[in-house]
Design an enzyme around this catalytic site. Structure first.
Site, short mmCIF file in Angstrom:
data_model
loop_
_atom_site.label_atom_id
_atom_site.label_comp_id
_atom_site.label_asym_id
_atom_site.label_seq_id
_atom_site.Cartn_x
_atom_site.Cartn_y
_atom_site.Cartn_z
N ASN A 105 0.81 -1.22 0.00
CA ASN A 105 0.00 0.00 0.00
C ASN A 105 0.84 1.27 0.00
OD1 ASN A 105 -2.53 1.70 0.74
ND2 ASN A 105 -1.10 2.09 2.41
N TYR A 183 4.36 8.76 -10.75
CA TYR A 183 3.45 7.97 -9.91
C TYR A 183 2.75 6.92 -10.76
CZ TYR A 183 -0.51 7.12 -6.70
OH TYR A 183 -1.46 6.56 -5.89
#
Length: 260
Positions: A105, A183
């Site tokens: 995560n 990202y």
């Protein structure tokens, strides 16, 4: 509460990671929470809550799990450090036992672009793509995610494991992520690593999936974002991850699951 499984959940001191840790603990999973306190670059268009969360430890998350009868332990670790994955597995095994659930995560999120724009469409600070923005993103989202999966697989195979769950969090997509290009690219790499793990580890009882939430308020959402997108809360994402880590999801693997 007895636990049947042990999980490592990265970036779990706040946001989606913290919600996932709580959801897994509620299912009887012992959870090793990893986190890294740091101060993001100032941005007047991002709520103060985001900065407080990023600078926080994980004591509150651990306390909430323990008070509810679960088991949790927190370790601060910089996933950009190549020695971190083995250390985290060693710690989890020492405290709880063999790790059979991994949730990738954590993110080294930076917002970069190929354009000269100093702010994005929501007024948030942007920066140009540089070796530094690339390294910050890929070190955590791609390299650390891959090495954590590799460490999981190595130990699983060494002990002859026949049950395991890997889940990663993703964003962007195969067509790129304008405005957050590093990202998006790092998450695309993690997608590929995770789907490869799904194929390679299936004969050993391991499933591997990615979850792609919609816009989720982990503290960064401002009014401009709310006006344009429906916004979820971390507690709405966590049950999906918890399901994928359960016995009920034994036949679910090799997917990128899109949440609306």
């Amino acid at each position: 509460m007895e636990h049947r499984h042990t999980a490592i959940v990265t970036g779990a001191n706040q946001g989606i990671g913290a919600a996932v840790a709580r959801a897994l603990a509620a299912q009887g999973v012992a959870v090793l929470i990893t986190y890294l306190r740091y101060a993001p670059a100032p941005d007047p268009q991002v709520p103060d809550e985001y900065f407080r969360a990023r600078e926080s430890g994980a004591d509150d998350v651990v306390a909430a799990i323990v008070e509810s009868g679960g088991r949790a332990h927190a370790v601060e670790a910089d996933l950009a450090d190549v020695s971190a994955p083995a250390m985290l597995f060693d710690t989890a095994e020492r405290v709880f036992g063999p790790v059979d659930v991994l949730v990738n995560n954590a993110s080294g999120w930076v917002q970069d672009t190929f354009l000269a724009n100093e702010v994005d469409q929501f007024g948030r600070v942007q920066r140009a793509v540089t070796p530094q923005t690339f390294d910050a993103q890929f070190a955590v989202d791609a390299r650390a995610g891959a090495v954590l999966i590799a460490e999981f697989a190595r130990r699983h195979l060494a002990r002859g494991g026949n049950w395991g769950r890997i889940v990663g969090m993703t964003s962007g997509g195969p067509d790129g992520f304008p405005g957050e290009v590093s990202y998006g690219a790092a998450k695309a790499a993690l997608n590929n690593y995770t789907l490869s793990a799904a194929a390679e580890l299936a004969p050993h009882g391991v499933t591997a999936n990615m979850v792609k939430p919609g816009v989720t308020d982990t503290g960064w959402v401002n009014d401009a974002v709310r006006e344009r997108f429906p916004v979820a809360m971390p507690e709405e994402v966590a049950p999906v991850v918890a399901f994928l880590c359960s016995d009920a999801a034994a036949r679910v693997t090799g997917n990128i699951i899109l949440l609306r």
